[in-house]
Design an enzyme around this catalytic site. Structure first.
Site, PDB file in Angstrom:
ATOM      1  N   HIS A  62       0.808  -1.233   0.000  1.00  0.00           N
ATOM      2  CA  HIS A  62       0.000   0.000   0.000  1.00  0.00           C
ATOM      3  C   HIS A  62       0.836   1.275   0.000  1.00  0.00           C
ATOM      4  CE1 HIS A  62      -0.033   0.943   4.459  1.00  0.00           C
ATOM      5  NE2 HIS A  62       0.048  -0.365   4.617  1.00  0.00           N
ATOM      6  N   ASP A 163       5.595   1.877   7.049  1.00  0.00           N
ATOM      7  CA  ASP A 163       4.277   1.273   6.805  1.00  0.00           C
ATOM      8  C   ASP A 163       3.547   2.154   5.791  1.00  0.00           C
ATOM      9  OD1 ASP A 163       1.786   0.132   6.915  1.00  0.00           O
ATOM     10  OD2 ASP A 163       1.366   0.710   8.983  1.00  0.00           O
ATOM     11  N   GLU A 193      -5.286   1.553   2.367  1.00  0.00           N
ATOM     12  CA  GLU A 193      -5.150   0.372   3.226  1.00  0.00           C
ATOM     13  C   GLU A 193      -5.408   0.724   4.680  1.00  0.00           C
ATOM     14  OE1 GLU A 193      -3.187  -2.623   5.859  1.00  0.00           O
ATOM     15  OE2 GLU A 193      -2.860  -0.472   5.711  1.00  0.00           O
ATOM     16  N   GLU A 194      -4.874   1.871   5.096  1.00  0.00           N
ATOM     17  CA  GLU A 194      -4.923   2.237   6.519  1.00  0.00           C
ATOM     18  C   GLU A 194      -6.333   2.533   7.020  1.00  0.00           C
ATOM     19  OE1 GLU A 194      -2.586   1.785   8.526  1.00  0.00           O
ATOM     20  OE2 GLU A 194      -0.736   1.818   7.365  1.00  0.00           O
ATOM     21  N   ASP A 216       3.816  -6.060   3.685  1.00  0.00           N
ATOM     22  CA  ASP A 216       3.501  -5.026   4.671  1.00  0.00           C
ATOM     23  C   ASP A 216       4.402  -5.192   5.884  1.00  0.00           C
ATOM     24  OD1 ASP A 216       2.184  -2.869   5.937  1.00  0.00           O
ATOM     25  OD2 ASP A 216       0.226  -3.552   5.245  1.00  0.00           O
ATOM     26  N   HIS A 302       3.158   2.769  13.377  1.00  0.00           N
ATOM     27  CA  HIS A 302       2.211   3.876  13.564  1.00  0.00           C
ATOM     28  C   HIS A 302       2.726   4.926  14.555  1.00  0.00           C
ATOM     29  CE1 HIS A 302      -1.598   2.047  11.549  1.00  0.00           C
ATOM     30  NE2 HIS A 302      -0.498   1.764  10.898  1.00  0.00           N
TER      31      HIS A 302
HETATM   32 CO    CO Z   1      -0.439   0.593   9.074  1.00  0.00          CO
HETATM   33 ZN    ZN Z   2       0.620  -1.270   6.430  1.00  0.00          ZN
END
Ligand code: CO
Ligand code: ZN
Length: 330
Positions: A62, A163, A193-194, A216, A302
């Site tokens: 992503h 990410d 995606e998130e 990922d 994150h």
């Molecule tokens: Co993420």
């Molecule tokens: Zn991810």
């Protein structure tokens, strides 16, 4: 490869605003793909044709990252905001965010009286230097991503958006290294995606692959008081067995292990108690697909210092190439 990593991880691209990332990836893959297309949601799809003897394989990484979106602006010119994806209040005070036009803002919160507690997101704001709502250069609905420089410290690679830009790098590198394949491969640089693997869902419904492989990041169990997990930084590419959204196809997991062992690629087995990836969307698209995920172990997912190990990145690329270059039976 660090130049490509730096270019992608420092760029702006919260979920729903991936155009710029797509523009950066496009020239990287142009001469290695047989066809390139962009669908209505904004997924960038690179197709590499096989010799007709293999399967239809979708690979997904992503392009989007977590971020924030302005919900309203106070009389005094401060921007209140909501999250785009998994943004947590305890990671925010003093953060810098960047809007699509390059403008930078600072995140702070209302006065804290009890320092053992953090306010919810609704009591945070972005200061873009405006003194009133009228002269505020930012509008309701504007999205921002975090602003942090890429750092390469020994083998540790640190950025605000590993990410999943590192997954994009793995996909790009694998495409470059893959000389011949039996498979009809669709590499999808996915959007949104998130916020719930939305781009991959649309792409998988369209492509209708036999096999799906997401790329990922995954968390690690090797930091103080982490949730116990048998994944560590630097110990190999992680082969996903399960996360909160999917159980990886058993046959595909076995094949990944077999290919890794045969090629002497270090790997770890990943059972993640939270989270999920684009693989979930691919697995349950249409009548279903055999789906799995090659994960890149990552500390501080994150946060604005998501950290991966250069060897794990290299091993993830090698494993993906091994899978795509040879027949797949699952
Ligand atoms: Co993420
Ligand atoms: Zn991810």
């Amino acid at each position: 490869m660090n130049d490509l990593i730096k270019k992608l991880v420092e760029a702006y691209g919260p979920s729903g605003f991936e155009d710029h990332i797509r523009d950066l990836i496009h020239p990287e893959i142009e001469s290695f793909a047989d066809e390139i297309s962009v669908d209505a949601m904004g997924n960038l799809i690179a197709r590499k044709k096989g010799d007709g003897s293999g399967l239809k394989v979708m690979v997904a990484a992503h392009m989007d990252e977590i971020g924030v979106m302005v919900t309203h602006i106070t009389e005094e010119g401060f921007c209140r905001f909501t999250n785009i994806g998994g943004v947590y209040a305890h990671t925010l005070l003093g953060s810098r965010v960047q809007f699509g036009d390059g403008r930078v803002g600072i995140i702070y919160s209302d006065r804290i009286t009890d320092r053992s507690k953090v306010h919810g997101l609704d009591k945070h704001y972005i200061d873009v230097g405006a003194t009133s709502r009228k002269e505020c250069p930012v509008q309701v609905g504007d999205a921002a991503g975090f602003k942090r420089e890429f750092v390469s410290s020994g083998k540790m690679l640190i950025a605000k958006s590993m990410d999943d830009r590192i997954g994009c790098v793995v996909a790009i590198e694998a495409l470059k290294r893959l000389k011949k394949t039996p498979h009809d491969i669709y590499i999808v640089f996915s959007v949104q995606e998130e916020v719930g693997t939305r781009g991959a869902q649309a792409a998988a419904n369209h492509i209708d692959p036999d096999v799906g492989i997401a790329l990922d990041v995954t968390t690690t169990g090797d930091i103080p008081e982490a949730i116990p997990m048998a994944v560590s930084l630097g110990k190999g590419a992680a082969i996903k067995v399960k996360d909160a959204g999917m159980i990886a196809h058993h046959g595909l997991v076995q094949l990944m292990k077999k290919r890794a062992e045969a090629a002497k690629i270090p790997y770890q087995l990943e059972v993640l108690t939270g989270g999920s990836t684009d693989a979930r969307s691919i697995q349950i698209a249409n009548a279903g697909a055999a789906a799995g995920c090659i994960s890149i172990p990552c500390r501080y997912v994150h946060s604005q210092s998501e950290s991966v190990h250069a060897d794990d990145v290299e091993n993830a690329i090698k494993l993906l190439v091994e899978l795509l270059a040879k027949p797949i039976t699952v």
